[in-house]
Design an enzyme around this catalytic site. Structure first.
Site, PDB file in Angstrom:
ATOM      1  N   ARG A  48       0.855  -1.181   0.000  1.00 28.87           N
ATOM      2  CA  ARG A  48       0.000   0.000   0.000  1.00 28.87           C
ATOM      3  C   ARG A  48       0.890   1.229   0.000  1.00 28.87           C
ATOM      4  O   ARG A  48       2.102   1.127   0.114  1.00 28.87           O
ATOM      5  CB  ARG A  48      -1.047  -0.004   1.134  1.00 28.87           C
ATOM      6  N   GLY A  49       0.246   2.411  -0.134  1.00 25.82           N
ATOM      7  CA  GLY A  49       1.023   3.631  -0.341  1.00 25.82           C
ATOM      8  C   GLY A  49       1.065   3.903  -1.834  1.00 25.82           C
ATOM      9  O   GLY A  49       1.352   2.990  -2.626  1.00 25.82           O
ATOM     10  N   ALA A  50       0.776   5.153  -2.213  1.00 26.62           N
ATOM     11  CA  ALA A  50       0.561   5.463  -3.632  1.00 26.62           C
ATOM     12  C   ALA A  50       1.731   5.060  -4.547  1.00 26.62           C
ATOM     13  O   ALA A  50       1.521   4.330  -5.529  1.00 26.62           O
ATOM     14  CB  ALA A  50       0.229   6.948  -3.767  1.00 26.62           C
ATOM     15  N   ARG A  89      -7.579  -0.339  -6.670  1.00 27.65           N
ATOM     16  CA  ARG A  89      -7.890   0.703  -5.679  1.00 27.65           C
ATOM     17  C   ARG A  89      -8.104   2.004  -6.457  1.00 27.65           C
ATOM     18  O   ARG A  89      -7.357   2.282  -7.392  1.00 27.65           O
ATOM     19  CB  ARG A  89      -6.752   0.889  -4.648  1.00 27.65           C
ATOM     20  N   GLN A 194      -1.509   2.219  10.037  1.00 27.58           N
ATOM     21  CA  GLN A 194      -0.254   2.355   9.270  1.00 27.58           C
ATOM     22  C   GLN A 194       0.824   3.043  10.108  1.00 27.58           C
ATOM     23  O   GLN A 194       2.013   2.754   9.959  1.00 27.58           O
ATOM     24  CB  GLN A 194      -0.487   3.182   7.992  1.00 27.58           C
ATOM     25  N   ASP A 235      -2.045  10.791  -2.041  1.00 31.39           N
ATOM     26  CA  ASP A 235      -2.419   9.733  -2.995  1.00 31.39           C
ATOM     27  C   ASP A 235      -2.788  10.293  -4.355  1.00 31.39           C
ATOM     28  O   ASP A 235      -2.649   9.621  -5.375  1.00 31.39           O
ATOM     29  CB  ASP A 235      -3.581   8.910  -2.442  1.00 31.39           C
ATOM     30  N   ASN A 245      -5.305  12.350   0.813  1.00 28.83           N
ATOM     31  CA  ASN A 245      -4.380  11.503   1.578  1.00 28.83           C
ATOM     32  C   ASN A 245      -5.196  10.743   2.623  1.00 28.83           C
ATOM     33  O   ASN A 245      -6.426  10.912   2.734  1.00 28.83           O
ATOM     34  CB  ASN A 245      -3.283  12.356   2.223  1.00 28.83           C
ATOM     35  N   LYS A 246      -4.520   9.917   3.379  1.00 28.05           N
ATOM     36  CA  LYS A 246      -5.158   9.044   4.373  1.00 28.05           C
ATOM     37  C   LYS A 246      -6.163   9.788   5.238  1.00 28.05           C
ATOM     38  O   LYS A 246      -5.900  10.920   5.660  1.00 28.05           O
ATOM     39  CB  LYS A 246      -4.044   8.417   5.221  1.00 28.05           C
TER      40      LYS A 246
END
Ligand code: MRU
Length: 343
Positions: A48-50, A89, A194, A235, A245-246
């Site tokens: 995960r993570g862009a 995603r 995370q 992201d 973002n998150k």
């Protein structure tokens, strides 16, 4: 010397992903031999993570061409696989960006065998470029942030979320390497943790001192003078600088604005969606209810309770003090500043 964390590897014609669902308890690589498993790994947050999901997708296209090569029309089969991967995603633009680049490269080749070789080389290059870009971003970020004081970060934006080194966490690493006197605060980042599971693991491995805090402590930390800057990843950044973002990032930006604390975003230019004029158009992923109802395998709420679980939010450009990229720091007005940095 410390061993570098590498979440994505290519070995013996297989894609190896460090399973981030099992960290920090276990360090296990999953071996993936087909593109569908790679797409599922993105959906399930093995990786995960862009930037990391973009690089994973670039390698998944290599796996896809192995299957496509068996079809009469290999280009159509590859385009179909690309569509499947794109749906893994929705929010991080790096996923579609990497898939589109690979598809265009492949379709310019005269055979599936030639396309495979080109795609593999391009995936390796993307991984190497991501690490180099993060290191450059780190150097720009160190100059942009205050020299002393508390730095708050959210989610995980380190080696695990990229090819290696990290974006916002890369700036923190670069700051420590440059001898900055920073006190790092990491939000635990519910519901997937995370911050607690991944950022804490990475910072510990790096030997960077930090404190882990519950997300709800951010306002108190700012009000009591412990935080002098906030730095997060992204992201997808719209052309006007609005940044997805998150979940929880927007709340941090509003709090930082109230307390007159600079709020920075660090992201590679591949995270900027120049085709999207503003952040209101960004698709926000809604994830499974059990991510909220449960924690660490334990039921936390009544089993069938209704849940709202948006995985991201959008911070308006007006709350952002600077967007740190590998080509320099963009400042408002962002439409012009980002366009000037565009490769
Ligand atoms: O749901 P995740 O863990 O993929 O979300 C990750 C983030 O929001 C990161 O901050 C973002 O992708 C930047 S990573 C360098």
């Amino acid at each position: 010397m410390r061993a570098e964390i590498r979440p994505i590897r290519w070995q013996d014609n297989q894609l190896l992903l460090l399973d981030q669902r099992r960290l920090p308890a276990e360090e296990i690589y999953l071996e993936l031999a087909d593109y569908r498993s790679a797409g599922q790994a993105i959906t399930d947050m093995v990786v995960r993570g862009a930037p990391a999901i973009g690089i994973t997708a670039a390698y998944a296209m290599v796996l896809a061409i192995d299957g496509a090569a068996q079809q009469a029309d290999w280009q159509a089969a590859l385009a179909h696989a690309a569509e499947e991967l794109r749906a893994a995603r929705p929010t991080a633009v790096n996923l579609a960006w990497a898939i589109d680049r690979q598809l265009e490269l492949a379709c310019a080749q005269s055979s599936a065998a030639a396309a495979r070789a080109v795609l593999l080389q391009a995936a390796h290059a993307l991984l190497a470029q991501d690490i180099a870009d993060n290191q450059r971003m780190g150097r720009y970020g160190v100059e942009a942030l205050p020299e002393h004081g508390g730095i708050l970060t959210h989610c995980n934006t380190g080696s695990l979320a990229t090819g290696g080194y990290g974006t916002a966490l890369g700036v923190i690493r670069a700051g420590f390497a440059a001898g900055r006197d920073w006190q790092i605060y990491a939000d635990e980042t519910r519901p997937w943790l995370q911050g607690a599971r991944l950022t804490a693991w990475e910072l510990q491995k790096e030997g960077i001192p930090f404190s882990l805090n519950v997300d709800a402590a951010a306002g108190h930390l700012m009000a009591t003078g412990k935080i002098q800057a906030v730095i997060v990843g992204a992201d997808r950044i719209a052309a006007n600088g609005d940044a997805a973002n998150k979940i929880g990032t927007y709340s941090l930006a509003v709090l930082a604005h109230y307390h007159q604390i600079p709020f920075f975003v660090a992201a590679p230019l591949s995270t900027v969606d120049f085709a999207m004029p503003e952040g209101s158009e960004i698709v926000i992923e809604e994830r499974a209810a059990d991510e909220v109802r449960r924690c660490g395998g334990q039921q936390m709420s009544p089993a069938e309770v209704a849940v709202c679980n948006p995985a991201f939010d959008v911070t308006p450009a007006s709350l952002i003090a600077g967007i740190i990229t590998e080509r320099g720091v963009a400042r408002a007005p962002y439409t012009q500043a980002l366009a000037r940095l565009r490769p």
